[in-house]
Structure formats: structure tokens, C-alpha cells
Motif scaffolding. Structure first.
Motif, mmCIF file in Angstrom:
data_model
loop_
_atom_site.group_PDB
_atom_site.id
_atom_site.type_symbol
_atom_site.label_atom_id
_atom_site.label_comp_id
_atom_site.label_asym_id
_atom_site.label_seq_id
_atom_site.Cartn_x
_atom_site.Cartn_y
_atom_site.Cartn_z
ATOM 1 N N GLN A 116 4.747 12.370 12.176
ATOM 2 C CA GLN A 116 4.707 13.772 11.728
ATOM 3 C C GLN A 116 4.564 13.834 10.211
ATOM 4 O O GLN A 116 4.148 14.824 9.647
ATOM 5 N N ARG A 117 4.981 12.746 9.578
ATOM 6 C CA ARG A 117 4.863 12.639 8.124
ATOM 7 C C ARG A 117 4.898 11.156 7.793
ATOM 8 O O ARG A 117 5.310 10.350 8.642
ATOM 9 N N GLN A 118 4.510 10.796 6.588
ATOM 10 C CA GLN A 118 4.405 9.379 6.236
ATOM 11 C C GLN A 118 5.412 9.069 5.140
ATOM 12 O O GLN A 118 5.431 9.750 4.117
ATOM 13 N N TRP A 119 6.197 8.056 5.387
ATOM 14 C CA TRP A 119 7.167 7.614 4.387
ATOM 15 C C TRP A 119 6.703 6.294 3.785
ATOM 16 O O TRP A 119 5.623 5.788 4.092
ATOM 17 N N ALA A 120 7.581 5.706 2.975
ATOM 18 C CA ALA A 120 7.147 4.650 2.057
ATOM 19 C C ALA A 120 6.558 3.414 2.741
ATOM 20 O O ALA A 120 6.786 3.164 3.929
ATOM 21 N N GLY A 121 5.828 2.663 1.931
ATOM 22 C CA GLY A 121 5.155 1.470 2.409
ATOM 23 C C GLY A 121 4.637 0.646 1.248
ATOM 24 O O GLY A 121 5.261 0.572 0.185
ATOM 25 N N SER A 122 3.489 0.048 1.462
ATOM 26 C CA SER A 122 2.871 -0.781 0.426
ATOM 27 C C SER A 122 1.371 -0.795 0.667
ATOM 28 O O SER A 122 0.914 -0.471 1.773
ATOM 29 N N THR A 123 0.624 -1.144 -0.359
ATOM 30 C CA THR A 123 -0.836 -1.069 -0.273
ATOM 31 C C THR A 123 -1.420 -2.305 -0.934
ATOM 32 O O THR A 123 -1.066 -2.632 -2.070
ATOM 33 N N VAL A 124 -2.304 -2.978 -0.208
ATOM 34 C CA VAL A 124 -2.813 -4.275 -0.670
ATOM 35 C C VAL A 124 -4.330 -4.262 -0.689
ATOM 36 O O VAL A 124 -4.970 -3.789 0.255
ATOM 37 N N ARG A 125 -4.876 -4.787 -1.772
ATOM 38 C CA ARG A 125 -6.327 -4.980 -1.832
ATOM 39 C C ARG A 125 -6.641 -6.404 -1.391
ATOM 40 O O ARG A 125 -6.121 -7.362 -1.958
#
Ligand code: FRU
Length: 438
Positions: A116-125
């Protein structure tokens, strides 16, 4: 990667004990200065809170066409700040100088994320075959098949997107495929149905490759199941509900969507219920594990703070010992106890830097619950909603010390020269004075 290295070593979950946490105190070395509002928010139209850097696989801050990028939980700034968690949306921002940020937009412009909503995470190239793939790990909070707001949490990998920078800025291109990759197993990680605490957690995936082995892991915030009648915490059910853990999953194949839960790295049974946004920084061959936690999630009998806590080990799997004896690394001053939260540490040439978001200021009530008693205009006025000043830490083995702060939202690249600290300036002036006296 060879066969042998894709095994997870045998290890025991480290514990943050009541004895260690019982010593928590606001010592000078761990208290950040009072934060004053910046002239301008990062984006005046948005509340911004939990934030992370887009990183390369080896953990360094990604440089995408000369820009560094942050991803943050966001909500429209005309929404009452306390309601923001219910509508959290991931957006990205980019900067050529690490100080001024442009809003890139929603990170998933073309596809609907899960939850329903997005909470924290991480993002990788992932740079491969001349293209820059972007993989976003996030928490799908709430069950999208329900009308009313729910608090279920699962971990999602969004793959198939890419990122590039040009004269117009940074562009994220979809479409992304969103796939649930982890749910709590009820054995190592508590499910919502098992939870006896104030809120259950299974969230905040943080992608990380161990430089020693090249193996890929996701760290996460979880809770250790403590069955009714167990003898943990001397059998005291009031303490057993406090069972926060730093979870970890391993990708046996190295595939970005293939994860297997392992035993937690660390837990805080009888100590604290929420060990939020776990992440690791490696320095001088040591593994520094950081989490954020709240004053109100400590078990009865422990006086903690809204703060960044840290642990150190010689390998990813521990055993971990709390930094500075009790684990406290950065906290807010007593007269502004909720001014910052959700800290994120990252390595820098001569230390560790820590960014966080500017939370409620001009507010010294003992609990954040009382914010709701303020008139709405005051709830808006006292919410920072942007990045806080970056804190600069000196790290020496098991000891850390705050040595300086940089500006709000200043995210230097790993090799950027930092301004002289107060101590350095004092030492230089003293040396100049001494040399003049001969
Ligand atoms: C920490 C946190 C995270 C969660 C987010 C939701 O500030 O509780 O664990 O992902 O906030 O807004």
C-alpha cells in the motif's frame, strides 16, 4: 564466485545485552549539536525522511554521469507530517556538488510498486554489458488487496530498470519488475501473527556484498520469535516483547532476486524492539554494523535515546561488540531529543560520515506522541522534513567520536576533501603560534 565461497559460514547470532545497553548515557562524544532549520528544504513540496545513497556493488557511492543520487521516502509537504508513513513514496534526487539537490521524481514512474506504500530499502547500480542496471530493494508495507491500511511487511526487489546521467540530470528508466523476495519465516524471523510487541518489523532491506568473499547479502530489520512461556528475559513476558533483530539473507546464486534467510546477525531480545535500517561500513578490516533505534522501543528498565547505535566485528558474521561499550554512536541533545532520526553511515577517506533526516525540532517533550497535541500549524512548523547536517565521526577500533558536522544534505564523495575540523584548526593555530615563538 566459486562453489566453496557461496556457503554461509557457521556463526552464532550476537546479542546486544541488557548489561551493555544498561550503561547508555549522553556522553559528549556521541551528542550531535542542535540543528537549526536550513534556509531551504531539499524540496519544499515534499516531506523527506528515510534516505539512502545509490551505491555500486562494492558499496561506494555511485557516480552516475558526474552526479550522486539519493533515494528517500517522501510525501507531499502539505500532509500533516505524522501521517506521512501511510503514503510513503520513493523518490530520487541528484546532485553534482553533493550539496544542492534536484528532484528527479518517482523512482517507479511507469509501474506500480507493491504494497500500500513503500518503506525503506537500498538501491544498487549494477554496471554490466555497458548498461547501468538499477535494482531497488524496498519494503512493501501494507497489503494492497485490502481497503483499510494494514501493517504487513515484505521485501521486494524491483529489477529491469536502468539509470543514466546527462546534461539534463539523472534519469531512471523502467519498466521495473516488482517481485516479493522475502517474507518472515516464523522460525528465525517473527511473523505479524506471532508478534507480541508494539509493532512487528520485517523491513528495510540493505544490499551488500562482503568484500572478503564477494557474496551478496540483504540485511534487514526483523524480530526474533520468543514463544509464550520461553525462559528468555528470566521468563518475564513484559520484557520478551522486546525482540528486535538485524536479519540477514544470502543469495546463493548471486541472482538479484534469489534470497535465503539466515540466522540474524544480532538481536536485542529483552533490550529493544526495533533495530532499524541496518547497514555495514568496512574500515581497517573491521565490520561496523549500524542501526537506528528509538527511546520508546527500549525494554522497561533501559533508558535509551533516539540514536544511531553501532557494533563492530572482525567479520560480517561477528561476533559483534557494541561500539563505545554501550552501542551509542550519535544521538540528539537532551533539549532536542527528536531532532534527527534514521541515520545512514558511509565510509569516507578519514572516518565515517553519517546523514539522517531533520525530524521534530523546537520540541523537548519526553515522547513524540505529544506532537499530536500541538496545533496543526505547529506540527508543520516543527517538522524538518529534509536532510539533517552530516555528522563526521572519527573511528578508532571500538571507539567513535563526533568530530564535526557538515551542512544539511552535504554528501561528499569518498575522496572529497572535507573542511578542517574544529580540533584540526585548533592544532594548526597552536602549531603556528609555537613556530612563531622561535
Ligand atoms: C525508520 C522507519 C523504517 C521504515 C520507515 C517507514 O525511520 O521506521 O524502518 O522503513 O521508517 O516510514
Amino acid at each position: 564466485m566459486n562453489e566453496a565461497s557461496s556457503e554461509v559460514p557457521t556463526y552464532r547470532t550476537s546479542a546486544w545485552t541488557r548489561e551493555q545497553a544498561g550503561g547508555l548515557a549522553r556522553r559528549d562524544d556521541v551528542v550531535a549539536p542542535v540543528i537549526y532549520p536550513p534556509e531551504q528544504r531539499l524540496d519544499p513540496d515534499l516531506h523527506i525522511w528515510d534516505t539512502w545513497l545509490v551505491r555500486d556493488r562494492d558499496g561506494t557511492i555511485a557516480d552516475v554521469g558526474g552526479y550522486r543520487i539519493i533515494v528517500a521516502l517522501t510525501a507531499p509537504s502539505d500532509l500533516l507530517p505524522g501521517k506521512r508513513h501511510d503514503v510513503a513514496t520513493l523518490r530520487y534526487f541528484y546532485s553534482a556538488d553533493g550539496r544542492t539537490w534536484a528532484t528527479g521524481g518517482r523512482i517507479f514512474p511507469e509501474t506500480e510498486p507493491l504494497g500500500q506504500r513503500q518503506w525503506a530499502g537500498s538501491t544498487v547500480r549494477f554496471a554490466a554489458n555497458g548498461a547501468d542496471d538499477l535494482v531497488v530493494y524496498y519494503t512493501a508495507a501494507g497489503d494492497e488487496t485490502h481497503e483499510e491500511l494494514t501493517y504487513s511487511q515484505r521485501i521486494v526487489a524491483a529489477t529491469g530498470g536502468s539509470i543514466y546521467g546527462d546534461d539534463d540530470g539523472v534519469h531512471v528508466e523502467g519498466p521495473f519488475d516488482h517481485e516479493t523476495v522475502l517474507r518472515p519465516d516464523g522460525d528465525r524471523y517473527e511473523t505479524e501473527a506471532q508478534s507480541r510487541g508494539m509493532i512487528y518489523t520485517f523491513r528495510d532491506p540493505w544490499y551488500w556484498e562482503d568484500p572478503e568473499t564477494g557474496e551478496a547479502y540483504l540485511l534487514l530489520e526483523g524480530n526474533t520469535p520468543v514463544p509464550e512461556g520461553a525462559d528468555d528475559c528470566a521468563g518475564d513476558p513484559a520484557l520478551q516483547a522486546f525482540n528486535g533483530s538485524v536479519g540477514i539473507a544470502h543469495s546463493p546464486s548471486g541472482d538479484r532476486t534469489d534470497w535465503e534467510l539466515c540466522d540474524p546477525l544480532l538481536d536485542a531480545v529483552c533490550v529493544n524492539q526495533e533495530l532499524e535500517r541496518p547497514h555495514v561500513v568496512v574500515r581497517d578490516g573491521r565490520y561496523y554494523l549500524f542501526i537506528s533505534s528509538h527511546r520508546h522501543t527500549f525494554a522497561p528498565g533501559i533508558e535509551g535515546f533516539d540514536a544511531l547505535y553501532g557494533f563492530v566485528a572482525d567479520s560480517l558474521f561477528g561476533p559483534y561488540e557494541p561500539l563505545n561499550g554501550d552501542g551509542l554512536v550519535v544521538t540528539n541533545p537532551a533539549n532536542a531529543p527528536f531532532q534527527a532520526y534514521s541515520w545512514l553511515a558511509f565510509g569516507h577517506r578519514d572516518g565515517i560520515l553519517v546523514t539522517s533526516f531533520f525530524n521534530y525540532f523546537d520540541y523537548d517533550r519526553p515522547t513524540l506522541d505529544d506532537v499530536a497535541l500541538l496545533p496543526e500549524s505547529e506540527q508543520f512548523r516543527r517538522f524538518g522534513g529534509t536532510l539533517a547536517p552530516t555528522v563526521r565521526l572519527q573511528v578508532d577500533g571500538r571507539e567513535t567520536r563526533i568530530v564535526d558536522t557538515l551542512d544539511h544534505a552535504h554528501i561528499p564523495l569518498p575522496d572529497e576533501d572535507l573542511p578542517e575540523t574544529f580540533d584540526e584548526r585548533a592544532a594548526r593555530l597552536a602549531a603556528e603560534r609555537d613556530s612563531r615563538s622561535y
